[in-house]
Design a protein around this motif. Sequence first.
Motif, short mmCIF file in Angstrom:
data_model
loop_
_atom_site.label_atom_id
_atom_site.label_comp_id
_atom_site.label_asym_id
_atom_site.label_seq_id
_atom_site.Cartn_x
_atom_site.Cartn_y
_atom_site.Cartn_z
N GLU A 131 0.86 -1.07 0.10
CA GLU A 131 0.18 -0.02 0.03
C GLU A 131 0.83 1.20 -0.06
O GLU A 131 0.64 2.25 -0.76
CB GLU A 131 -1.07 0.03 1.30
CG GLU A 131 -1.91 -1.08 1.35
CD GLU A 131 -2.69 -1.02 2.59
OE1 GLU A 131 -2.73 -0.34 3.24
OE2 GLU A 131 -3.28 -2.13 2.75
N LYS A 172 3.97 5.63 -5.78
CA LYS A 172 3.49 5.69 -6.94
C LYS A 172 2.76 6.68 -7.48
O LYS A 172 3.12 7.58 -8.54
CB LYS A 172 3.37 4.37 -7.76
CG LYS A 172 3.21 4.40 -9.13
CD LYS A 172 4.18 4.90 -9.86
CE LYS A 172 3.55 4.69 -11.45
NZ LYS A 172 4.73 5.17 -12.46
N ARG A 173 1.58 7.03 -6.75
CA ARG A 173 0.37 7.86 -7.24
C ARG A 173 1.16 9.43 -6.86
O ARG A 173 0.85 10.27 -7.71
CB ARG A 173 -0.62 7.71 -6.43
CG ARG A 173 -1.34 6.40 -6.86
CD ARG A 173 -2.74 6.45 -6.22
NE ARG A 173 -2.66 6.22 -4.89
CZ ARG A 173 -2.94 5.00 -4.14
NH1 ARG A 173 -2.56 3.97 -4.71
NH2 ARG A 173 -2.88 5.50 -2.74
N LEU A 195 6.85 -0.47 -11.05
CA LEU A 195 6.12 0.59 -11.04
C LEU A 195 6.96 1.71 -11.17
O LEU A 195 6.48 3.01 -11.26
CB LEU A 195 5.52 0.86 -9.57
CG LEU A 195 4.38 -0.02 -9.08
CD1 LEU A 195 3.50 0.35 -7.92
CD2 LEU A 195 3.00 0.09 -10.34
N ARG A 238 2.25 1.62 -3.55
CA ARG A 238 1.34 2.37 -4.52
C ARG A 238 1.03 3.68 -4.34
O ARG A 238 0.73 4.56 -5.19
CB ARG A 238 0.19 1.33 -4.55
CG ARG A 238 0.36 -0.05 -4.91
CD ARG A 238 -0.97 -0.88 -4.86
NE ARG A 238 -0.54 -2.24 -5.60
CZ ARG A 238 -0.89 -3.36 -4.48
NH1 ARG A 238 -0.90 -3.01 -3.29
NH2 ARG A 238 -0.48 -4.54 -5.01
N HIS A 239 0.86 4.07 -2.90
CA HIS A 239 0.76 5.41 -2.54
C HIS A 239 1.84 6.31 -2.97
O HIS A 239 1.67 7.44 -3.46
CB HIS A 239 0.47 5.39 -1.15
CG HIS A 239 0.13 6.92 -0.51
ND1 HIS A 239 -1.34 7.36 -0.52
CD2 HIS A 239 0.93 8.05 -0.20
CE1 HIS A 239 -0.97 8.75 -0.29
NE2 HIS A 239 0.15 9.00 0.10
#
Length: 881
Positions: free
Chosen positions: A262, A268-269, A309, A265-266
Amino acid sequence: MSHEEERRPSPDALLEQAKAETRGKLKIYLGAAPGVGKTYEMLSDARKRRLTGVDVVAGVIETHGRSETMALAEGLEIIPKRKLRGVDEMDLDALLVRKPKVALIDELAHRNADGSRHPKRWQDVDELLAAGIDVWSTLNVQHIESLNDIVARITRVRVRETVPDAVLERADAIELIDLTPEELIQRLREGKVYTPDQAQRALRHYFAPGNLSALRELAMRRAADRIDEQVRGLRQAQGESAPWAAGERLLACIDEREASPEVVRHAKRRADQAKAQWLAVHVETGRSARLTEIQRMRLAETLRLAERLGAETATLPGAQVADTLLAYAREQNVTQIIVGKAHRSLVFEAIFGSVVRQLIDRAGAIAIEVVPEDAAHSSRSPLPFLSPWPALTSRGAAEAVSMTAAATLVAWPLDAWLNVSNLTLVYLAAVLGSALTRGLWAGLLTGFASALAFNWFYTDPRFTFTVADPDNVLAILAFTGAALVVSILAGRARQQTLSARSEARTSRELFGLGRMLTSATTEDEAASALARYAARAFDVECVVLARVGLGGIRQAGASAPDLVLPEVDMAAAKWTLDKGEPTGRGADTLPGARWLFLPLRTRRLIAGVVGVARLEPLSPAERRRLGSMGDQTASAMERAHIAQALEQSRVETEAERLRGTMLASLSHDLKTPIAGILGAASSLRTYGDKHDMQTQRALLASIEDEANRMQRYVSKLLDMTRLEAGSIQAHIEAVEPADVISAVASRVQALATGRNVTTDVEPGLPMVRADAALLDQSLANLVENALVHGGTGPIAIRAQRRDGGLAFEVTDEGPGLAPGDEGRIFDRFVRGAGPVGDGTGLGLAIVKGFAGLMGATASARNRSDRRGAAFVLTFPPDALT
């Protein structure tokens, strides 16, 4: 850490700065391709600097005949070049004696002539810098050593003159000279870079718009990387710990917890929103050695997720997580750290501390973003220093009891005969040995058993567990505490040793596989390398399957030649390719199958699948190692696939170009003989009875000549088609050179009307191993070429010894070859300066192809004894009999 300590300059950076002050400064004008204006910009800056009174001298300027560049060089002091074995080279010694403030040295990647003090020009520049002279130089991106193979794949041209990356890393300034592909192509068309003929060839190959865009991106990235390195160096020299926010850079902290993906991914955003670079980092502490195999696999998968990513990943050793992260963040000029926060009680954080709170307290100017984690992901052992450890085995328990018994036997004579009071040291040695060999729980069991044995055998009253003396109570308690500490420390040391061995083994495996993958040029070679290496590393059967198109799959490599997957297993592998998840033995899907299939991932897609099979399923550690190997292979397979697609596209483009050229050649070259045949036939049909016999014969002879001419054209086209298809096989046998030359001379007599064709065979020549028909046709093509393009003078066919081999030479006394045509004259559809419409442009290309089939070489040059050209077929010494 105090503010003054944070701003303390780095000693290493200050030392490098002090060294640099005694050297000259190096400035490099970096371009993506020839012709972007590097030399022009360097000379423009030099003229401006001269106006301010700076002593600027040109050591070497390569204008390449460009009028604008030559105009800028006028008025500059230029050190005369020196002759070295007939080659003009920069006079390094004269430049050192002159010792200007700034020296202009064009073309940094230039290779010096033999006999020079240094083989490369960049080494001359290094000597000038060491003498305190500032140097300005030019360089194209294709000459950078680390980018040489990348540029070769893009442009299909590999340059031999390269400059080590360390030269760029030592440069004090890099100025990127940039032109858009459209502007550079326009300069080429205007003749500002190359001559018109060279420009047309360059536009079709090296200077294609796609190539220029890719080279431009490489140059920009390399310049940006160097700027980033300089920023870090300046920060270290000035003792800056706070980041310089010239651009956002994010760092995600990951660990073995289930919530770490998590955080990735955070991050990456956030990076996408800020258009920023980002890093993913894990800190290895003493606790890392105690992770379970499942936790290790979860951590490895999280790192691979970050790589897919687009993150740059790193694993850092350190005692304190927060301090290690902050030191790395400041070194990398990170502006924001993203970390996960588990739900833990205040009591827990008071006892064991909080990494998040430490980061916030010590971060200074670095922003900290905390990503809340689900409580379900935050479970943790109440005693993290004891868990998780490997379970105690029956053999470990038996060895613990044996170690206690051995310590008791050793202590018995020490107590009975030497009256040693501190016998607990003997038992501590047993605890230490047990913990080192069998782990924590064995050490704790040994410590507990040793405490009981010491109480039973060596404290009064003996042979009971009663303790009469309070001092003995204290000794037993102290021994138990010491045994606990020793067991933990020794067990941790054992875990770290085992972990280091495992990591070393993994590193050796990845390094060995990496060496095999570097030489792989196709997907099948990369797949076969993984299959063979995995079979040896894990004692398994292994197959590697590659993606075909959007959803197809094929077997690309196997550990054994006869190993072929049945359709049922192929379907399971296809499922892994489609879903991107493991399938088969030990996985959640089809766990009872014989094979285990794992996806081969890259950042863009799943490149294929690796399958392994053996009696026992792979352990989590083995799956993690296989996953690392698979990631390496996936990247190699993707590179090979891209290279193959580019090559196929290039071949198709070249085939289309050749098809168009061939049609144009046919329509042009057949027009003249067809017109001659039609004209003669029409005259015979219309005026046949009115022509006398001599005129009729002349017209018929004309038809026959033109038909023979057409036949030669068609034969050459067929020969070239067969060469391209690889359908011509050379039948090598011993051939007499004199017989070959005599046959060729007789064959070309019909074409050599009014021309003198002579032959000259050196006496005593041995026979040569060749294909008589191919050799005859090659020499005939060379003579025909001389008849068309070699003027009206005589033509000579010779055979003679040369450099230990045998050379067949055809010479003429025509205009000779244009400069630079010596190599390209053997290319397809390249014509010499003969009469308009003569020749197909295929004859010499066929000669080159036939020569290659016979193991000979074809070359061309201008004659040195008189006007004219010489074409040579050379057979090596091992071809002579």
